[in-house]
Write a protein that holds these residues in place. Structure first.
Motif, PDB file in Angstrom:
ATOM      1  N   ILE A 117       0.860  -1.183   0.000  1.00  0.00           N
ATOM      2  CA  ILE A 117       0.000   0.000   0.000  1.00  0.00           C
ATOM      3  C   ILE A 117       0.896   1.233   0.000  1.00  0.00           C
ATOM      4  CG2 ILE A 117      -1.818   1.254   1.207  1.00  0.00           C
ATOM      5  CD1 ILE A 117      -2.642  -1.372   2.529  1.00  0.00           C
ATOM      6  N   PHE A 118       0.759   2.051  -1.031  1.00  0.00           N
ATOM      7  CA  PHE A 118       1.569   3.260  -1.170  1.00  0.00           C
ATOM      8  C   PHE A 118       0.658   4.487  -1.153  1.00  0.00           C
ATOM      9  CE2 PHE A 118       3.947  -0.027  -3.572  1.00  0.00           C
ATOM     10  CZ  PHE A 118       5.125  -0.029  -2.830  1.00  0.00           C
ATOM     11  N   ASP A 119       0.841   5.339  -0.160  1.00  0.00           N
ATOM     12  CA  ASP A 119       0.036   6.556  -0.035  1.00  0.00           C
ATOM     13  C   ASP A 119       0.897   7.744  -0.463  1.00  0.00           C
ATOM     14  OD1 ASP A 119      -1.866   8.415   0.570  1.00  0.00           O
ATOM     15  OD2 ASP A 119      -2.106   7.858   2.671  1.00  0.00           O
ATOM     16  N   GLU A 120       0.596   8.307  -1.636  1.00  0.00           N
ATOM     17  CA  GLU A 120       1.380   9.405  -2.225  1.00  0.00           C
ATOM     18  C   GLU A 120       2.888   9.076  -2.231  1.00  0.00           C
ATOM     19  OE1 GLU A 120       0.272  11.872  -3.824  1.00  0.00           O
ATOM     20  OE2 GLU A 120      -1.844  11.858  -3.271  1.00  0.00           O
ATOM     21  N   PRO A 121       3.288   8.005  -2.897  1.00  0.00           N
ATOM     22  CA  PRO A 121       4.693   7.575  -2.828  1.00  0.00           C
ATOM     23  C   PRO A 121       5.671   8.487  -3.544  1.00  0.00           C
ATOM     24  CG  PRO A 121       3.498   6.270  -4.439  1.00  0.00           C
ATOM     25  CD  PRO A 121       2.470   7.097  -3.731  1.00  0.00           C
ATOM     26  N   PHE A 122       5.199   9.349  -4.463  1.00  0.00           N
ATOM     27  CA  PHE A 122       6.120  10.174  -5.243  1.00  0.00           C
ATOM     28  C   PHE A 122       6.349  11.553  -4.631  1.00  0.00           C
ATOM     29  CE2 PHE A 122       3.833   7.620  -8.644  1.00  0.00           C
ATOM     30  CZ  PHE A 122       4.736   6.576  -8.552  1.00  0.00           C
ATOM     31  N   SER A 123       5.768  11.801  -3.480  1.00  0.00           N
ATOM     32  CA  SER A 123       5.952  13.090  -2.813  1.00  0.00           C
ATOM     33  C   SER A 123       7.425  13.330  -2.509  1.00  0.00           C
ATOM     34  CB  SER A 123       5.141  13.111  -1.513  1.00  0.00           C
ATOM     35  OG  SER A 123       5.381  14.282  -0.783  1.00  0.00           O
ATOM     36  N   GLY A 124       7.951  14.458  -2.969  1.00  0.00           N
ATOM     37  CA  GLY A 124       9.345  14.805  -2.711  1.00  0.00           C
ATOM     38  C   GLY A 124      10.316  14.279  -3.734  1.00  0.00           C
ATOM     39  N   PHE A 125       9.820  13.567  -4.762  1.00  0.00           N
ATOM     40  CA  PHE A 125      10.701  12.984  -5.772  1.00  0.00           C
ATOM     41  C   PHE A 125      10.795  13.869  -7.006  1.00  0.00           C
ATOM     42  CE2 PHE A 125      10.695   8.155  -4.774  1.00  0.00           C
ATOM     43  CZ  PHE A 125      11.687   8.375  -3.834  1.00  0.00           C
ATOM     44  N   ASP A 126      11.990  13.938  -7.588  1.00  0.00           N
ATOM     45  CA  ASP A 126      12.163  14.570  -8.886  1.00  0.00           C
ATOM     46  C   ASP A 126      11.712  13.578  -9.964  1.00  0.00           C
ATOM     47  OD1 ASP A 126      14.285  12.744  -9.488  1.00  0.00           O
ATOM     48  OD2 ASP A 126      15.698  14.061  -8.456  1.00  0.00           O
ATOM     49  N   PRO A 127      11.574  14.027 -11.231  1.00  0.00           N
ATOM     50  CA  PRO A 127      11.059  13.132 -12.281  1.00  0.00           C
ATOM     51  C   PRO A 127      11.879  11.861 -12.469  1.00  0.00           C
ATOM     52  CG  PRO A 127      10.962  15.411 -13.025  1.00  0.00           C
ATOM     53  CD  PRO A 127      11.704  15.419 -11.715  1.00  0.00           C
ATOM     54  N   ILE A 128      13.199  11.938 -12.321  1.00  0.00           N
ATOM     55  CA  ILE A 128      14.040  10.754 -12.527  1.00  0.00           C
ATOM     56  C   ILE A 128      13.744   9.702 -11.467  1.00  0.00           C
ATOM     57  CG2 ILE A 128      16.422   9.899 -12.476  1.00  0.00           C
ATOM     58  CD1 ILE A 128      17.281  12.525 -13.761  1.00  0.00           C
ATOM     59  N   ASN A 129      13.685  10.129 -10.205  1.00  0.00           N
ATOM     60  CA  ASN A 129      13.424   9.175  -9.132  1.00  0.00           C
ATOM     61  C   ASN A 129      11.963   8.714  -9.120  1.00  0.00           C
ATOM     62  OD1 ASN A 129      15.960   8.752  -7.746  1.00  0.00           O
ATOM     63  ND2 ASN A 129      15.868  10.916  -7.195  1.00  0.00           N
ATOM     64  N   THR A 130      11.057   9.560  -9.604  1.00  0.00           N
ATOM     65  CA  THR A 130       9.662   9.130  -9.758  1.00  0.00           C
ATOM     66  C   THR A 130       9.577   7.991 -10.754  1.00  0.00           C
ATOM     67  OG1 THR A 130       8.758  11.312  -9.198  1.00  0.00           O
ATOM     68  CG2 THR A 130       7.353   9.846 -10.495  1.00  0.00           C
ATOM     69  N   ASP A 131      10.287   8.122 -11.891  1.00  0.00           N
ATOM     70  CA  ASP A 131      10.301   7.046 -12.882  1.00  0.00           C
ATOM     71  C   ASP A 131      10.929   5.777 -12.312  1.00  0.00           C
ATOM     72  OD1 ASP A 131       9.025   8.475 -14.846  1.00  0.00           O
ATOM     73  OD2 ASP A 131      10.847   9.080 -15.892  1.00  0.00           O
ATOM     74  N   LEU A 132      11.967   5.938 -11.492  1.00  0.00           N
ATOM     75  CA  LEU A 132      12.602   4.784 -10.861  1.00  0.00           C
ATOM     76  C   LEU A 132      11.593   4.030  -9.993  1.00  0.00           C
ATOM     77  CD1 LEU A 132      15.146   3.130 -10.004  1.00  0.00           C
ATOM     78  CD2 LEU A 132      15.470   4.823  -8.184  1.00  0.00           C
ATOM     79  N   LEU A 133      10.833   4.772  -9.194  1.00  0.00           N
ATOM     80  CA  LEU A 133       9.855   4.141  -8.312  1.00  0.00           C
ATOM     81  C   LEU A 133       8.729   3.491  -9.110  1.00  0.00           C
ATOM     82  CD1 LEU A 133      10.537   4.365  -5.337  1.00  0.00           C
ATOM     83  CD2 LEU A 133       8.511   5.764  -5.024  1.00  0.00           C
TER      84      LEU A 133
END
Length: 305
Positions: free
Chosen positions: A154-170
């Motif tokens: 369960i991921f609640d807003e997992p991309f908060s605080g991430f730049d686009p590169i790390n968002t794509d990684l996740l």
């Protein structure tokens, strides 16, 4: 088969009704998007599924049976509010949390080393959490969430605080987890991410589910018969009863238009008629984005309030 079923969930806090007869079905081995405006009830539902709080009414089924306390060991939960110890060293607390989830010290270190090397963050092992940026801390929290290989993530807003590169990684890692057979529930405000990785969604607004289903089916349900048409060397002329033109732009060697098909006209009929008149370079139907669907559904649901 559905891995998680929440059935007729009701939850009230004092004078606030957080969930009003909410039901969702999250299929096994899929990514289920839980959407909604702030305060809609998403986090409350997540906490009920995760057994942090109990519903006033309704039931949660886990892997085909009523949810039980022991099921929390089969869940990995990344909350929106982060819960790591800022003064503690990264590797030390990662091992601590892994052991809380049932891993031995040796197995925890082995798995954590694999993840830290994958994310290229071994150099952070002996640093205190407070020395890291918000995005770096988020990577650590993600690893701790998945380290025990839970059946449900369960991921609640997992991309908060991430730049686009790390968002794509996740995103890549979440898709890989799905492909490995895990079931994911993913709460977000980022509608572009929903289109990229979610298979099914439920949209909660004012404590109720107002839209649910397969992402592709929902986008098709909300389509408005608009197409992008590109032809060679000619202006595009509307045909009454067949299509109208929304916008058109003439270039040196081609014309491009957004056209709207009239109701009752098949795509094949439209394309056949156009092909008799123009040298078609491209013909693509526009499906509404999930952001468009989200805004339209919430606005319609709010009418009269």
């Amino acid at each position: 088969m559905d891995f998680i079923v929440a059935e007729n969930i009701v939850k009230q806090f004092s004078n606030h009704l957080a969930l009003d007869d909410v039901s969702i079905n999250a299929p096994r081995g899929r990514i289920f998007g839980l959407l909604g405006p702030n305060g809609a009830g998403k986090t409350t539902l997540i906490r009920i599924i995760n057994r942090i709080t109990a519903p006033d009414r309704g039931k949660v089924y886990f892997d085909g049976r009523l949810s039980q306390p022991a099921d929390i060991m089969r869940i990995g939960y990344l909350p929106e509010e982060r819960g790591l110890y800022r003064k503690m060293r990264v590797g030390e607390q990662a091992i601590y949390f892994a052991q809380l989830k049932g891993l031995s010290s040796g197995e925890a270190r082995k798995r954590l080393t694999e993840w830290f090397e994958k994310f290229e963050i071994m150099s952070w092992w002996n640093r205190k959490l407070e020395e890291l940026s918000k995005g770096m801390q988020q990577k650590i929290q993600f690893i701790i969430t998945v380290i025990h290989k839970p059946d449900l993530l369960i991921f609640d807003e997992p991309f908060s605080g991430f730049d686009p590169i790390n968002t794509d990684l996740l995103k890549h890692e979440m898709i890989a987890l799905k492909q490995a057979g895990h079931t994911l529930i993913f709460s977000t405000h980022n509608m572009a991410s929903v289109e990229e990785i979610c298979d099914e969604i439920a949209l909660i607004n004012k404590a109720k589910v107002v839209l649910s289903g397969n992402v592709h089916e929902i986008r098709n349900r909300f389509k408005s018969n608009i197409f992008r048409l590109c032809v060679t060397n000619e202006n595009i002329v509307p045909v009454p009863g067949l299509f109208s033109i929304i916008t058109q732009e003439k270039k040196d060697f081609y014309a491009e238009a957004r056209i709207q098909k009239e109701a009752g006209i098949s795509n094949s009929n439209l394309l056949s008629t156009l092909a008799q008149q123009y040298d078609i370079q491209s013909f693509v139907e526009e499906l509404p984005s999930m952001n468009d669907v989200f805004i339209q559904t919430v606005k319609n649901n709010n009418v009269g309030f």
